[in-house]
Design a protein around this motif. Structure first.
Motif, PDB file in Angstrom:
ATOM      1  N   PRO A  40       0.985  -1.196  -0.129  1.00  0.00           N
ATOM      2  CA  PRO A  40      -0.337   0.243   0.190  1.00  0.00           C
ATOM      3  C   PRO A  40       0.870   1.222   0.116  1.00  0.00           C
ATOM      4  O   PRO A  40       2.050   1.400   0.716  1.00  0.00           O
ATOM      5  CB  PRO A  40      -0.663  -0.036   1.587  1.00  0.00           C
ATOM      6  CG  PRO A  40      -0.083  -1.588   2.535  1.00  0.00           C
ATOM      7  CD  PRO A  40       0.959  -1.510   1.079  1.00  0.00           C
ATOM      8  N   LYS A  41       0.831   1.884  -0.523  1.00  0.00           N
ATOM      9  CA  LYS A  41       1.068   3.360  -1.080  1.00  0.00           C
ATOM     10  C   LYS A  41       0.797   4.427   0.799  1.00  0.00           C
ATOM     11  O   LYS A  41       1.970   4.617   1.231  1.00  0.00           O
ATOM     12  CB  LYS A  41       0.486   4.562  -1.452  1.00  0.00           C
ATOM     13  CG  LYS A  41       0.460   3.857  -2.804  1.00  0.00           C
ATOM     14  CD  LYS A  41      -0.394   5.365  -4.351  1.00  0.00           C
ATOM     15  CE  LYS A  41      -0.434   4.639  -5.046  1.00  0.00           C
ATOM     16  NZ  LYS A  41      -0.448   5.191  -6.180  1.00  0.00           N
ATOM     17  N   ILE A  42       0.412   3.919   1.761  1.00  0.00           N
ATOM     18  CA  ILE A  42      -0.412   4.670   3.088  1.00  0.00           C
ATOM     19  C   ILE A  42      -0.434   3.376   3.872  1.00  0.00           C
ATOM     20  O   ILE A  42      -1.134   2.184   3.632  1.00  0.00           O
ATOM     21  CB  ILE A  42      -1.209   5.521   3.167  1.00  0.00           C
ATOM     22  CG1 ILE A  42      -1.110   6.140   2.556  1.00  0.00           C
ATOM     23  CG2 ILE A  42      -1.222   6.056   4.686  1.00  0.00           C
ATOM     24  CD1 ILE A  42       0.366   7.490   2.206  1.00  0.00           C
ATOM     25  N   PHE A  99      -4.080   9.309   2.284  1.00  0.00           N
ATOM     26  CA  PHE A  99      -4.427   9.866   3.597  1.00  0.00           C
ATOM     27  C   PHE A  99      -5.957   9.788   3.704  1.00  0.00           C
ATOM     28  O   PHE A  99      -7.020   9.819   4.928  1.00  0.00           O
ATOM     29  CB  PHE A  99      -3.845  11.297   4.583  1.00  0.00           C
ATOM     30  CG  PHE A  99      -2.922  11.137   4.276  1.00  0.00           C
ATOM     31  CD1 PHE A  99      -2.104  10.212   5.752  1.00  0.00           C
ATOM     32  CD2 PHE A  99      -1.808  10.870   3.788  1.00  0.00           C
ATOM     33  CE1 PHE A  99      -0.879  10.347   6.072  1.00  0.00           C
ATOM     34  CE2 PHE A  99      -0.014  11.030   4.091  1.00  0.00           C
ATOM     35  CZ  PHE A  99       0.275  10.352   5.385  1.00  0.00           C
ATOM     36  N   GLU A 100      -6.799  10.084   2.042  1.00  0.00           N
ATOM     37  CA  GLU A 100      -8.436  10.556   2.554  1.00  0.00           C
ATOM     38  C   GLU A 100      -9.222   9.016   2.873  1.00  0.00           C
ATOM     39  O   GLU A 100     -10.321   9.697   3.384  1.00  0.00           O
ATOM     40  CB  GLU A 100      -8.567  11.006   1.521  1.00  0.00           C
ATOM     41  CG  GLU A 100     -10.229  11.083   1.538  1.00  0.00           C
ATOM     42  CD  GLU A 100     -10.590  11.709   0.198  1.00  0.00           C
ATOM     43  OE1 GLU A 100     -11.827  11.971  -0.319  1.00  0.00           O
ATOM     44  OE2 GLU A 100      -9.717  11.206  -0.636  1.00  0.00           O
ATOM     45  N   GLN A 101      -8.513   7.846   2.570  1.00  0.00           N
ATOM     46  CA  GLN A 101      -9.121   6.728   2.680  1.00  0.00           C
ATOM     47  C   GLN A 101      -9.060   6.531   4.544  1.00  0.00           C
ATOM     48  O   GLN A 101      -9.637   5.599   4.920  1.00  0.00           O
ATOM     49  CB  GLN A 101      -8.346   5.476   1.706  1.00  0.00           C
ATOM     50  CG  GLN A 101      -8.854   5.038   0.214  1.00  0.00           C
ATOM     51  CD  GLN A 101      -7.968   4.577  -0.642  1.00  0.00           C
ATOM     52  OE1 GLN A 101      -7.230   3.566   0.207  1.00  0.00           O
ATOM     53  NE2 GLN A 101      -8.120   4.515  -1.361  1.00  0.00           N
ATOM     54  N   VAL A 102      -7.658   7.156   5.012  1.00  0.00           N
ATOM     55  CA  VAL A 102      -7.414   6.533   6.142  1.00  0.00           C
ATOM     56  C   VAL A 102      -8.912   7.282   6.953  1.00  0.00           C
ATOM     57  O   VAL A 102      -9.233   6.892   7.647  1.00  0.00           O
ATOM     58  CB  VAL A 102      -5.546   6.937   7.079  1.00  0.00           C
ATOM     59  CG1 VAL A 102      -5.740   6.951   8.150  1.00  0.00           C
ATOM     60  CG2 VAL A 102      -4.680   6.415   6.343  1.00  0.00           C
ATOM     61  N   GLN A 103      -9.401   8.747   6.956  1.00  0.00           N
ATOM     62  CA  GLN A 103     -10.121   9.553   7.321  1.00  0.00           C
ATOM     63  C   GLN A 103     -11.060   8.587   7.181  1.00  0.00           C
ATOM     64  O   GLN A 103     -11.920   8.811   8.290  1.00  0.00           O
ATOM     65  CB  GLN A 103      -9.794  10.689   6.751  1.00  0.00           C
ATOM     66  CG  GLN A 103     -10.811  12.280   7.608  1.00  0.00           C
ATOM     67  CD  GLN A 103     -10.959  13.282   7.205  1.00  0.00           C
ATOM     68  OE1 GLN A 103      -9.622  13.657   5.991  1.00  0.00           O
ATOM     69  NE2 GLN A 103     -11.945  14.022   7.474  1.00  0.00           N
ATOM     70  N   ALA A 105     -12.158   5.558   6.393  1.00  0.00           N
ATOM     71  CA  ALA A 105     -12.436   4.593   7.158  1.00  0.00           C
ATOM     72  C   ALA A 105     -12.074   4.650   8.590  1.00  0.00           C
ATOM     73  O   ALA A 105     -13.436   3.470   9.488  1.00  0.00           O
ATOM     74  CB  ALA A 105     -11.140   3.259   7.104  1.00  0.00           C
ATOM     75  N   HIS A 106     -11.905   5.953   9.099  1.00  0.00           N
ATOM     76  CA  HIS A 106     -11.877   5.798  10.328  1.00  0.00           C
ATOM     77  C   HIS A 106     -13.323   6.214  11.028  1.00  0.00           C
ATOM     78  O   HIS A 106     -14.146   5.472  11.762  1.00  0.00           O
ATOM     79  CB  HIS A 106     -11.465   7.296  11.588  1.00  0.00           C
ATOM     80  CG  HIS A 106     -11.456   7.653  12.419  1.00  0.00           C
ATOM     81  ND1 HIS A 106     -11.148   7.208  13.633  1.00  0.00           N
ATOM     82  CD2 HIS A 106     -12.097   8.358  13.204  1.00  0.00           C
ATOM     83  CE1 HIS A 106     -11.774   7.567  14.955  1.00  0.00           C
ATOM     84  NE2 HIS A 106     -12.018   8.665  14.603  1.00  0.00           N
ATOM     85  N   SER A 107     -14.222   7.325  10.524  1.00  0.00           N
ATOM     86  CA  SER A 107     -15.654   7.179   9.852  1.00  0.00           C
ATOM     87  C   SER A 107     -17.228   6.013   9.816  1.00  0.00           C
ATOM     88  O   SER A 107     -17.330   5.998  10.691  1.00  0.00           O
ATOM     89  CB  SER A 107     -16.077   8.395   8.847  1.00  0.00           C
ATOM     90  OG  SER A 107     -15.778   9.795   9.511  1.00  0.00           O
ATOM     91  N   GLY A 108     -15.493   5.372   9.072  1.00  0.00           N
ATOM     92  CA  GLY A 108     -16.740   4.183   8.085  1.00  0.00           C
ATOM     93  C   GLY A 108     -17.032   2.963   9.356  1.00  0.00           C
ATOM     94  O   GLY A 108     -17.771   2.470   9.073  1.00  0.00           O
ATOM     95  N   TRP A 109     -15.669   3.078  10.613  1.00  0.00           N
ATOM     96  CA  TRP A 109     -15.811   2.060  11.321  1.00  0.00           C
ATOM     97  C   TRP A 109     -16.826   2.272  12.067  1.00  0.00           C
ATOM     98  O   TRP A 109     -17.551   1.689  13.149  1.00  0.00           O
ATOM     99  CB  TRP A 109     -13.956   1.847  11.964  1.00  0.00           C
ATOM    100  CG  TRP A 109     -13.523   1.008  10.750  1.00  0.00           C
ATOM    101  CD1 TRP A 109     -13.045   1.407  10.386  1.00  0.00           C
ATOM    102  CD2 TRP A 109     -13.831  -0.671  10.554  1.00  0.00           C
ATOM    103  NE1 TRP A 109     -11.589   0.164   9.439  1.00  0.00           N
ATOM    104  CE2 TRP A 109     -13.012  -1.175   9.997  1.00  0.00           C
ATOM    105  CE3 TRP A 109     -14.690  -1.243  11.939  1.00  0.00           C
ATOM    106  CZ2 TRP A 109     -12.484  -3.025   9.377  1.00  0.00           C
ATOM    107  CZ3 TRP A 109     -14.647  -2.597  11.171  1.00  0.00           C
ATOM    108  CH2 TRP A 109     -13.094  -3.053  10.290  1.00  0.00           C
ATOM    109  N   LYS A 110     -17.151   3.707  13.029  1.00  0.00           N
ATOM    110  CA  LYS A 110     -18.013   3.927  13.532  1.00  0.00           C
ATOM    111  C   LYS A 110     -19.398   3.934  12.832  1.00  0.00           C
ATOM    112  O   LYS A 110     -20.480   3.211  13.587  1.00  0.00           O
ATOM    113  CB  LYS A 110     -18.186   5.773  13.815  1.00  0.00           C
ATOM    114  CG  LYS A 110     -17.212   6.661  14.494  1.00  0.00           C
ATOM    115  CD  LYS A 110     -17.102   7.836  14.642  1.00  0.00           C
ATOM    116  CE  LYS A 110     -15.835   8.329  14.902  1.00  0.00           C
ATOM    117  NZ  LYS A 110     -15.811   9.434  15.940  1.00  0.00           N
ATOM    118  N   GLN A 111     -19.505   4.168  11.577  1.00  0.00           N
ATOM    119  CA  GLN A 111     -20.753   3.624  11.258  1.00  0.00           C
ATOM    120  C   GLN A 111     -20.940   2.125  10.933  1.00  0.00           C
ATOM    121  O   GLN A 111     -22.407   1.206  11.145  1.00  0.00           O
ATOM    122  CB  GLN A 111     -21.564   3.937  10.359  1.00  0.00           C
ATOM    123  CG  GLN A 111     -20.957   5.243   9.884  1.00  0.00           C
ATOM    124  CD  GLN A 111     -20.245   6.118   7.654  1.00  0.00           C
ATOM    125  OE1 GLN A 111     -21.046   6.035   7.423  1.00  0.00           O
ATOM    126  NE2 GLN A 111     -20.694   7.414   8.435  1.00  0.00           N
TER     127      GLN A 111
END
Length: 304
Positions: A40-42, A99-103, A105-111
């Motif tokens: 992965p790139k990040i 980095f946008e995907q990281v952000q 994912a953070h919101s996505g896990w809450k949902q």
């Protein structure tokens, strides 16, 4: 004290040399890499220290969570690494391109946990087994790894050697020089022993690089234990060897090297990633256990 610091540094230099020797001497044909399984790139890397005697319980819980994430549309993916040397820490290797995907994912896990409260409970149970944690976010450095990332297939990895190189302030360029010095004479091609380098951007105050060496069999690394430092001069030239030692002495604060085994039953990877190695990634039978703990590198960051 100086000798204690130089021992892992000398081991790291020998690792670089060994990679050069192996890559130049290997003649085996390798199949085309799966582009969906490129590094992965990040990278979000989470070290979790598990309560003494609870590793088996954690593995069952994480396997249950991982299989649930395979069935459901989980927000992100990870490879779970279990230590063979040095530590009780598990390592989760989370795959992102931006980095946008990281952000997201953070919101996505809450949902995700809001929609699946049973899995949220499982995550809570896994968290209860963790006694310590640290998270690193790192960016892939294509100019320092070899071969090019598109020629590296992580789906074929069964073991992973991980080197964490912490530098003294202001010496990032010295590390880059040391990587390039030993690599100048290497033959670049399909037979090359792959490795990937990341520069840590978050999670440490000191300049830090991560070096990942994926491989399919432990026997590929047996010869490394028998390498002698004198081989540096014979294969790289005395001037290069001296410069590598000087950089290590002046620039390296510490080096941690650990060997991990890849655990498919506690990993959650994209179907495209697993396609070429489906027997390894998809046929591992789930561990029978009540739904529990979520494994992995950035799981602490994922829970609400």
């Amino acid at each position: 004290m100086e000798n204690d610091r130089m021992k892992p540094i000398r081991s790291f230099l020998l690792t670089l040399l060994w990679l050069s020797v192996v890559s130049n001497s290997s003649g085996q044909e390798m199949k085309a890499a799966n582009p969906a399984a490129a590094p992965p790139k990040i990278l979000v890397l989470v070290h979790q220290e598990i309560e003494m005697g609870k590793a088996s319980e954690r593995q069952k819980l994480v396997a249950s969570m991982s299989r649930a994430c395979d069935r459901l549309d989980a927000p992100s993916f990870w490879i779970d690494l279990q230590p063979l040397t040095g530590t009780r820490e598990t390592l989760s290797f989370d795959l992102f391109d931006t980095f946008e995907q990281v952000q997201q994912a953070h919101s996505g896990w809450k949902q995700f946990y809001a929609a699946h409260p049973d899995l949220a409970q499982t995550q809570g149970e896994i968290d209860s087994l963790v006694t310590g944690e640290r998270t690193l976010i790192a960016v892939r450095r294509d100019d320092l790894g070899a071969p090019p990332p598109e020629d590296i297939d992580l789906s074929e990895a069964r073991f992973m050697r991980v080197l964490e190189v912490r530098l003294l302030p202001g010496h990032g360029k010295d590390f880059e020089e040391s990587i390039r010095l030993w690599g100048q004479g290497r033959t670049r091609g399909k037979a090359e022993r792959p490795w990937v380098v990341y520069r840590v951007s978050e999670g440490t105050s000191a300049p830090t690089f991560l070096v990942f060496l994926p491989f399919s069999e432990l026997k590929e690394y047996d010869d490394l234990l028998e390498q002698k430092e004198e081989v540096l001069e014979g294969n790289e030239g005395e001037d290069t060897a001296d410069r590598l030692r000087q950089i290590a002495h002046d620039a390296y604060a510490s080096i941690e090297s650990n060997l991990y085994v890849v655990r498919p039953e506690t990993s959650h990877v994209p179907r495209e990633f697993a396609a070429g190695e489906a027997d390894f990634w998809r046929t591992a039978s789930p561990v029978e256990a009540k739904p529990e703990v979520k494994s992995g590198v950035s799981h602490a960051k994922k829970k609400p």
